[in-house]
Motif scaffolding. Structure first.
Motif, PDB file in Angstrom:
ATOM      1  N   GLU A  41       0.850  -1.352   0.031  1.00  0.00           N
ATOM      2  CA  GLU A  41      -0.005  -0.061  -0.056  1.00  0.00           C
ATOM      3  C   GLU A  41       0.734   1.253  -0.006  1.00  0.00           C
ATOM      4  OE1 GLU A  41      -3.057   0.092  -0.538  1.00  0.00           O
ATOM      5  OE2 GLU A  41      -3.781  -2.143  -0.024  1.00  0.00           O
ATOM      6  N   GLY A  42       2.084   1.218   0.404  1.00  0.00           N
ATOM      7  CA  GLY A  42       2.887   2.449   0.290  1.00  0.00           C
ATOM      8  C   GLY A  42       2.790   3.263   1.491  1.00  0.00           C
ATOM      9  N   PRO A  43       3.566   4.557   1.630  1.00  0.00           N
ATOM     10  CA  PRO A  43       3.278   5.107   2.676  1.00  0.00           C
ATOM     11  C   PRO A  43       2.093   5.895   3.132  1.00  0.00           C
ATOM     12  CG  PRO A  43       4.814   6.201   1.202  1.00  0.00           C
ATOM     13  CD  PRO A  43       4.400   4.884   0.536  1.00  0.00           C
ATOM     14  N   SER A  44       0.879   5.650   2.238  1.00  0.00           N
ATOM     15  CA  SER A  44      -0.298   6.165   2.432  1.00  0.00           C
ATOM     16  C   SER A  44      -0.835   5.467   3.487  1.00  0.00           C
ATOM     17  CB  SER A  44      -1.144   6.078   1.227  1.00  0.00           C
ATOM     18  OG  SER A  44      -1.334   5.187   0.747  1.00  0.00           O
ATOM     19  N   ILE A  45      -0.492   4.144   3.627  1.00  0.00           N
ATOM     20  CA  ILE A  45      -1.598   3.341   4.827  1.00  0.00           C
ATOM     21  C   ILE A  45      -0.749   3.749   6.122  1.00  0.00           C
ATOM     22  CG2 ILE A  45       0.450   1.378   4.756  1.00  0.00           C
ATOM     23  CD1 ILE A  45      -3.277   0.788   5.227  1.00  0.00           C
ATOM     24  N   VAL A  46       0.415   4.396   6.198  1.00  0.00           N
ATOM     25  CA  VAL A  46       0.870   4.908   7.344  1.00  0.00           C
ATOM     26  C   VAL A  46       0.329   5.993   8.072  1.00  0.00           C
ATOM     27  CG1 VAL A  46       2.773   5.898   8.701  1.00  0.00           C
ATOM     28  CG2 VAL A  46       3.102   3.765   7.217  1.00  0.00           C
ATOM     29  N   ARG A  47       0.252   6.841   6.741  1.00  0.00           N
ATOM     30  CA  ARG A  47      -0.578   8.353   7.113  1.00  0.00           C
ATOM     31  C   ARG A  47      -2.085   7.972   7.410  1.00  0.00           C
ATOM     32  NH1 ARG A  47       2.119   9.706   2.166  1.00  0.00           N
ATOM     33  NH2 ARG A  47       4.292  10.334   2.516  1.00  0.00           N
ATOM     34  N   GLU A  48      -2.768   7.217   6.807  1.00  0.00           N
ATOM     35  CA  GLU A  48      -3.959   7.075   7.034  1.00  0.00           C
ATOM     36  C   GLU A  48      -4.346   6.387   8.584  1.00  0.00           C
ATOM     37  OE1 GLU A  48      -6.277   5.033   3.786  1.00  0.00           O
ATOM     38  OE2 GLU A  48      -4.860   6.086   2.483  1.00  0.00           O
ATOM     39  N   ILE A  49      -3.597   5.476   8.968  1.00  0.00           N
ATOM     40  CA  ILE A  49      -3.759   4.859  10.127  1.00  0.00           C
ATOM     41  C   ILE A  49      -3.455   6.013  11.292  1.00  0.00           C
ATOM     42  CG2 ILE A  49      -2.840   2.844  11.909  1.00  0.00           C
ATOM     43  CD1 ILE A  49      -2.721   1.018   9.402  1.00  0.00           C
TER      44      ILE A  49
END
Ligand code: C5P
Length: 232
Positions: A41-49
């Motif tokens: 999923e890339g870095p966006s998964i970190v930002r979203e969580i």
């Protein structure tokens, strides 16, 4: 150091991860994001969580030349995670470079934790394939000491090793321990396991729990049971 339960979110997609996290309405568990989910999923998964209010342990286990690790950590520092990690086998120079890269201009940074010898590496393989002739527990403690000397905050280790790591590296050196199972639960593929209550007793600072929570019929109840046993 705040004791906490970290849920290993070993899911293959953001969709599966959010379907799981949506079950938690009253609490925001500390979550571990590993290579599978991050690479999918890339870095966006970190930002979203993060935006949902969870603390994050980004488990990417970096291991490369010091300059590359420093630059990679600089990129990761922008994600504002709470904990991340690397392989102590990369040497003290690599670990020091990692700290430099991870530290923001205001001097703050996430906790940086070292992997010593992976629990999948047996003493026999260490000796025959890696030509490391010292006993595995001695190697683990030596790598932990190197991590402490380099200025890291702690290590990932078996809950069985947590007490010895504290004896070797000091009480404030953080131990993050997977391999946790309920007394009445399935062990699965983990070999050396401990209950959350035993991990507390031996002095683990954080327990990493995957399937006993993610595969439970009632994940929220399983999480609460872990917290009750471990944090009290
Ligand atoms: O499902 P389970 O509770 O076994 O998950 C444990 C988590 O901790 C997984 O994400 C696994 O990759 C990780 N881990 C481990 N043993 C190590 C290092 C990490 O089980 N030595």
């Amino acid at each position: 150091m705040g004791k906490d339960v970290i849920i290993a979110c070993d899911f293959a997609s953001a969709e599966a991860t959010f379907a799981f996290l949506d079950k938690f309405v009253d609490e925001k568990p500390f979550v571990k994001i590993g290579m599978e989910l991050y690479y999918a999923e890339g870095p966006s998964i970190v930002r979203e969580i993060k935006a949902r209010g969870h603390k994050i342990f980004l488990d990417l286990k970096l291991h490369d030349i010091p300059n590359t690790v420093k630059k990679a950590m600089k990129v990761l520092s922008n994600l504002d995670v709470d904990m991340t990690n690397l392989h102590a086998a990369g040497t003290k120079a690599m670990m020091e470079a990692a700290i430099e890269g991870l530290t923001k201009e205001d001097g703050t940074r996430p906790l940086l934790i070292a992997v010593t010898q992976l629990t999948s590496t047996s003493e026999e393989r260490m000796r025959d394939e890696l030509l490391i002739s010292a006993p595995i527990d001695q190697t683990v403690m030596h790598y932990a000491k190197n991590a402490a000397d380099a200025g890291l905050d702690g290590v990932v280790c078996s809950p069985l090793e947590a007490g010895k790591v504290h004896d070797t590296c000091g009480k404030s050196f953080v131990t993050v321990t997977p391999g946790v199972r309920f007394a009445d639960g399935d062990v699965g593929d983990q070999v050396r396991v401990m209950t959350p209550a035993q991990a507390k007793e031996i002095g683990s600072d954080y327990i990493v729990v995957g399937r006993p929570i993610t595969a439970a019929d009632d994940p929220v109840a399983a999480y609460r049971r872990c917290v009750a046993e471990f944090v009290g």
